[in-house]
Scaffold this motif. Structure first.
Motif, PDB file in Angstrom:
ATOM      1  N   LEU A  93       0.823  -1.208   0.000  1.00 54.82           N
ATOM      2  CA  LEU A  93       0.000   0.000   0.000  1.00 54.82           C
ATOM      3  C   LEU A  93       0.860   1.263   0.000  1.00 54.82           C
ATOM      4  O   LEU A  93       0.518   2.256  -0.641  1.00 54.82           O
ATOM      5  CB  LEU A  93      -0.940  -0.009   1.207  1.00 54.82           C
ATOM      6  CG  LEU A  93      -2.001  -1.111   1.172  1.00 54.82           C
ATOM      7  CD1 LEU A  93      -2.721  -1.181   2.515  1.00 54.82           C
ATOM      8  CD2 LEU A  93      -2.979  -0.885   0.041  1.00 54.82           C
ATOM      9  N   LYS A  94       1.983   1.228   0.701  1.00 57.75           N
ATOM     10  CA  LYS A  94       2.898   2.373   0.701  1.00 57.75           C
ATOM     11  C   LYS A  94       3.522   2.540  -0.679  1.00 57.75           C
ATOM     12  O   LYS A  94       3.614   3.648  -1.201  1.00 57.75           O
ATOM     13  CB  LYS A  94       3.977   2.180   1.763  1.00 57.75           C
ATOM     14  CG  LYS A  94       4.848   3.397   1.921  1.00 57.75           C
ATOM     15  CD  LYS A  94       5.791   3.258   3.096  1.00 57.75           C
ATOM     16  CE  LYS A  94       6.593   4.540   3.225  1.00 57.75           C
ATOM     17  NZ  LYS A  94       7.551   4.469   4.309  1.00 57.75           N
TER      18      LYS A  94
ATOM     19  N   TYR B 209      -0.821   4.637  -1.327  1.00 57.15           N
ATOM     20  CA  TYR B 209      -2.006   4.708  -0.473  1.00 57.15           C
ATOM     21  C   TYR B 209      -1.658   5.077   0.966  1.00 57.15           C
ATOM     22  O   TYR B 209      -2.539   5.414   1.748  1.00 57.15           O
ATOM     23  CB  TYR B 209      -2.767   3.386  -0.494  1.00 57.15           C
ATOM     24  CG  TYR B 209      -3.301   3.068  -1.861  1.00 57.15           C
ATOM     25  CD1 TYR B 209      -4.402   3.747  -2.371  1.00 57.15           C
ATOM     26  CD2 TYR B 209      -2.707   2.088  -2.654  1.00 57.15           C
ATOM     27  CE1 TYR B 209      -4.883   3.469  -3.632  1.00 57.15           C
ATOM     28  CE2 TYR B 209      -3.183   1.811  -3.914  1.00 57.15           C
ATOM     29  CZ  TYR B 209      -4.271   2.499  -4.399  1.00 57.15           C
ATOM     30  OH  TYR B 209      -4.752   2.225  -5.641  1.00 57.15           O
TER      31      TYR B 209
ATOM     32  N   ARG C  46     -12.474   4.816   2.610  1.00 54.44           N
ATOM     33  CA  ARG C  46     -12.057   4.165   1.367  1.00 54.44           C
ATOM     34  C   ARG C  46     -10.766   3.383   1.619  1.00 54.44           C
ATOM     35  O   ARG C  46     -10.587   2.283   1.135  1.00 54.44           O
ATOM     36  CB  ARG C  46     -11.854   5.186   0.260  1.00 54.44           C
ATOM     37  CG  ARG C  46     -11.399   4.526  -1.027  1.00 54.44           C
ATOM     38  CD  ARG C  46     -11.325   5.492  -2.142  1.00 54.44           C
ATOM     39  NE  ARG C  46     -12.703   5.762  -2.548  1.00 54.44           N
ATOM     40  CZ  ARG C  46     -13.031   6.559  -3.526  1.00 54.44           C
ATOM     41  NH1 ARG C  46     -12.106   7.197  -4.201  1.00 54.44           N
ATOM     42  NH2 ARG C  46     -14.273   6.752  -3.855  1.00 54.44           N
ATOM     43  N   PHE C  47      -9.871   3.962   2.417  1.00 58.18           N
ATOM     44  CA  PHE C  47      -8.631   3.271   2.771  1.00 58.18           C
ATOM     45  C   PHE C  47      -8.944   1.963   3.509  1.00 58.18           C
ATOM     46  O   PHE C  47      -8.351   0.930   3.231  1.00 58.18           O
ATOM     47  CB  PHE C  47      -7.750   4.168   3.641  1.00 58.18           C
ATOM     48  CG  PHE C  47      -6.560   3.460   4.211  1.00 58.18           C
ATOM     49  CD1 PHE C  47      -5.485   3.143   3.407  1.00 58.18           C
ATOM     50  CD2 PHE C  47      -6.527   3.086   5.546  1.00 58.18           C
ATOM     51  CE1 PHE C  47      -4.388   2.478   3.918  1.00 58.18           C
ATOM     52  CE2 PHE C  47      -5.438   2.425   6.062  1.00 58.18           C
ATOM     53  CZ  PHE C  47      -4.362   2.116   5.244  1.00 58.18           C
TER      54      PHE C  47
ATOM     55  N   ILE D 230      -2.049   7.892   4.646  1.00 61.45           N
ATOM     56  CA  ILE D 230      -3.445   8.061   4.238  1.00 61.45           C
ATOM     57  C   ILE D 230      -3.692   9.487   3.783  1.00 61.45           C
ATOM     58  O   ILE D 230      -3.331  10.442   4.452  1.00 61.45           O
ATOM     59  CB  ILE D 230      -4.387   7.723   5.416  1.00 61.45           C
ATOM     60  CG1 ILE D 230      -4.163   6.274   5.851  1.00 61.45           C
ATOM     61  CG2 ILE D 230      -5.837   7.973   5.038  1.00 61.45           C
ATOM     62  CD1 ILE D 230      -4.845   5.927   7.148  1.00 61.45           C
ATOM     63  N   GLN D 231      -4.310   9.597   2.626  1.00 62.67           N
ATOM     64  CA  GLN D 231      -4.686  10.893   2.074  1.00 62.67           C
ATOM     65  C   GLN D 231      -6.159  10.810   1.714  1.00 62.67           C
ATOM     66  O   GLN D 231      -6.591   9.834   1.125  1.00 62.67           O
ATOM     67  CB  GLN D 231      -3.873  11.178   0.811  1.00 62.67           C
ATOM     68  CG  GLN D 231      -2.420  10.918   0.988  1.00 62.67           C
ATOM     69  CD  GLN D 231      -1.580  12.145   0.792  1.00 62.67           C
ATOM     70  OE1 GLN D 231      -1.978  13.078   0.144  1.00 62.67           O
ATOM     71  NE2 GLN D 231      -0.412  12.130   1.381  1.00 62.67           N
TER      72      GLN D 231
ATOM     73  N   LYS E 253       2.314   1.736  -3.522  1.00 58.33           N
ATOM     74  CA  LYS E 253       1.322   2.211  -4.477  1.00 58.33           C
ATOM     75  C   LYS E 253       0.805   3.614  -4.165  1.00 58.33           C
ATOM     76  O   LYS E 253      -0.026   4.140  -4.883  1.00 58.33           O
ATOM     77  CB  LYS E 253       0.143   1.230  -4.539  1.00 58.33           C
ATOM     78  CG  LYS E 253       0.519  -0.118  -5.109  1.00 58.33           C
ATOM     79  CD  LYS E 253       0.936   0.023  -6.548  1.00 58.33           C
ATOM     80  CE  LYS E 253       1.265  -1.296  -7.171  1.00 58.33           C
ATOM     81  NZ  LYS E 253       1.666  -1.185  -8.565  1.00 58.33           N
TER      82      LYS E 253
ATOM     83  N   LYS F 193      -8.234   4.015  -7.054  1.00 60.18           N
ATOM     84  CA  LYS F 193      -7.571   5.237  -6.599  1.00 60.18           C
ATOM     85  C   LYS F 193      -8.446   6.472  -6.855  1.00 60.18           C
ATOM     86  O   LYS F 193      -8.463   7.376  -6.058  1.00 60.18           O
ATOM     87  CB  LYS F 193      -6.221   5.386  -7.303  1.00 60.18           C
ATOM     88  CG  LYS F 193      -5.190   6.035  -6.457  1.00 60.18           C
ATOM     89  CD  LYS F 193      -3.849   5.925  -7.097  1.00 60.18           C
ATOM     90  CE  LYS F 193      -2.777   6.358  -6.135  1.00 60.18           C
ATOM     91  NZ  LYS F 193      -1.456   6.219  -6.668  1.00 60.18           N
TER      92      LYS F 193
ATOM     93  N   TRP G  69      -9.926  -0.642   1.131  1.00 58.71           N
ATOM     94  CA  TRP G  69      -8.765  -1.188   0.415  1.00 58.71           C
ATOM     95  C   TRP G  69      -8.043  -2.240   1.259  1.00 58.71           C
ATOM     96  O   TRP G  69      -7.513  -3.212   0.736  1.00 58.71           O
ATOM     97  CB  TRP G  69      -7.776  -0.091   0.050  1.00 58.71           C
ATOM     98  CG  TRP G  69      -8.263   0.852  -0.996  1.00 58.71           C
ATOM     99  CD1 TRP G  69      -9.133   0.600  -2.007  1.00 58.71           C
ATOM    100  CD2 TRP G  69      -7.892   2.221  -1.131  1.00 58.71           C
ATOM    101  NE1 TRP G  69      -9.341   1.716  -2.755  1.00 58.71           N
ATOM    102  CE2 TRP G  69      -8.588   2.738  -2.245  1.00 58.71           C
ATOM    103  CE3 TRP G  69      -7.062   3.059  -0.416  1.00 58.71           C
ATOM    104  CZ2 TRP G  69      -8.461   4.035  -2.675  1.00 58.71           C
ATOM    105  CZ3 TRP G  69      -6.923   4.355  -0.838  1.00 58.71           C
ATOM    106  CH2 TRP G  69      -7.618   4.842  -1.956  1.00 58.71           C
TER     107      TRP G  69
ATOM    108  N   PHE H  95      -5.914  -2.132  -7.437  1.00 59.17           N
ATOM    109  CA  PHE H  95      -5.978  -0.941  -6.603  1.00 59.17           C
ATOM    110  C   PHE H  95      -5.945   0.334  -7.430  1.00 59.17           C
ATOM    111  O   PHE H  95      -6.485   1.342  -7.038  1.00 59.17           O
ATOM    112  CB  PHE H  95      -4.800  -0.916  -5.606  1.00 59.17           C
ATOM    113  CG  PHE H  95      -4.988  -1.864  -4.457  1.00 59.17           C
ATOM    114  CD1 PHE H  95      -5.776  -1.512  -3.384  1.00 59.17           C
ATOM    115  CD2 PHE H  95      -4.366  -3.099  -4.451  1.00 59.17           C
ATOM    116  CE1 PHE H  95      -5.942  -2.363  -2.321  1.00 59.17           C
ATOM    117  CE2 PHE H  95      -4.539  -3.964  -3.393  1.00 59.17           C
ATOM    118  CZ  PHE H  95      -5.321  -3.598  -2.326  1.00 59.17           C
ATOM    119  N   GLU H  96      -5.302   0.300  -8.582  1.00 61.02           N
ATOM    120  CA  GLU H  96      -5.210   1.506  -9.413  1.00 61.02           C
ATOM    121  C   GLU H  96      -6.600   1.993  -9.815  1.00 61.02           C
ATOM    122  O   GLU H  96      -6.842   3.186  -9.843  1.00 61.02           O
ATOM    123  CB  GLU H  96      -4.327   1.234 -10.644  1.00 61.02           C
ATOM    124  CG  GLU H  96      -2.865   1.053 -10.312  1.00 61.02           C
ATOM    125  CD  GLU H  96      -2.262   2.243  -9.554  1.00 61.02           C
ATOM    126  OE1 GLU H  96      -2.551   3.405  -9.900  1.00 61.02           O
ATOM    127  OE2 GLU H  96      -1.518   1.996  -8.612  1.00 61.02           O
TER     128      GLU H  96
END
Length: 189
Positions: A157-158, A162, A171-172, A165-166, A160, A188, A175, A184-185
């Motif tokens: 996740l890092k 994600y 949503r996170f 967290i933003q 990619k 996004k 995922w 995952f793309e």
């Protein structure tokens, strides 16, 4: 009593001692005590180092040796509902007393030699202490399979983008619980 040469009587020790150091929360103390019981049944002498905060009752485990360390949590730190703050405080305040206790145990020639330290994974400071004392260390992770799944996904996740967290935290969370082979793309956006 079995006559097999591979069987060890419970009261027969193998001359090696293990030192265990659980995080002082029930979900961490109980698995560590269960592990200690298994290892004791295999012939190891067990020493448990514990904090004064939420300490286990040594009278329930007369076959273990207990050593208490003074972590000196303030009343506010000890009563917090913020587990992350509590764990952070313990990781800071336990370093010196833990190192001193293990040093004393290592120098005590009247006891069995210490084969290794088994510490809770959340006590990350035990890495440096055990290396400094040249004491082998094993980590006990007390979390379940879902916790393990999340930890294995974090580097992906890092990578990619994600993490950190933003945006939308929910949503996170979605995922985190989707299979790793999910695209995952496409999520996004």
């Amino acid at each position: 009593m079995k006559n097999s040469s591979t069987d060890i009587q419970v009261d027969q020790r193998n001359g090696r001692r293990l030192v265990l150091f659980p995080l002082p929360l029930q979900g961490h103390i109980n698995p560590m005590i269960q592990l200690a019981n298994i290892l004791h049944s295999k012939g190891f002498s067990i020493t448990i180092i514990h904090t004064t905060f939420n300490s286990p009752d040594p009278s329930k485990y007369p076959h273990f040796t207990f050593h208490s360390i003074q972590e000196e949590l303030t009343e506010t730190e000890a009563s917090t509902a913020d587990i992350i703050a509590l764990v952070s405080s313990l990781n800071i305040k336990c370093v010196a007393p833990f190192r001193d206790c293990v040093s004393r145990l290592l120098s005590d020639v009247s006891e069995d030699p210490i084969a290794c330290l088994i510490s809770d994974a959340i006590f990350h400071f035990t890495t440096a202490v055990s290396k400094g004392l040249k004491l082998p260390r094993i980590v006990l992770r007390t979390g379940g399979a879902s916790s393990f799944r999340i930890f294995t996904a974090l580097p992906y996740l890092k990578e990619k983008g994600y993490l950190p967290i933003q945006g939308n935290f929910f949503r996170f969370l979605y995922w985190l619980v989707t299979p790793l082979d999910t695209d995952f793309e496409s999520m996004k956006s």
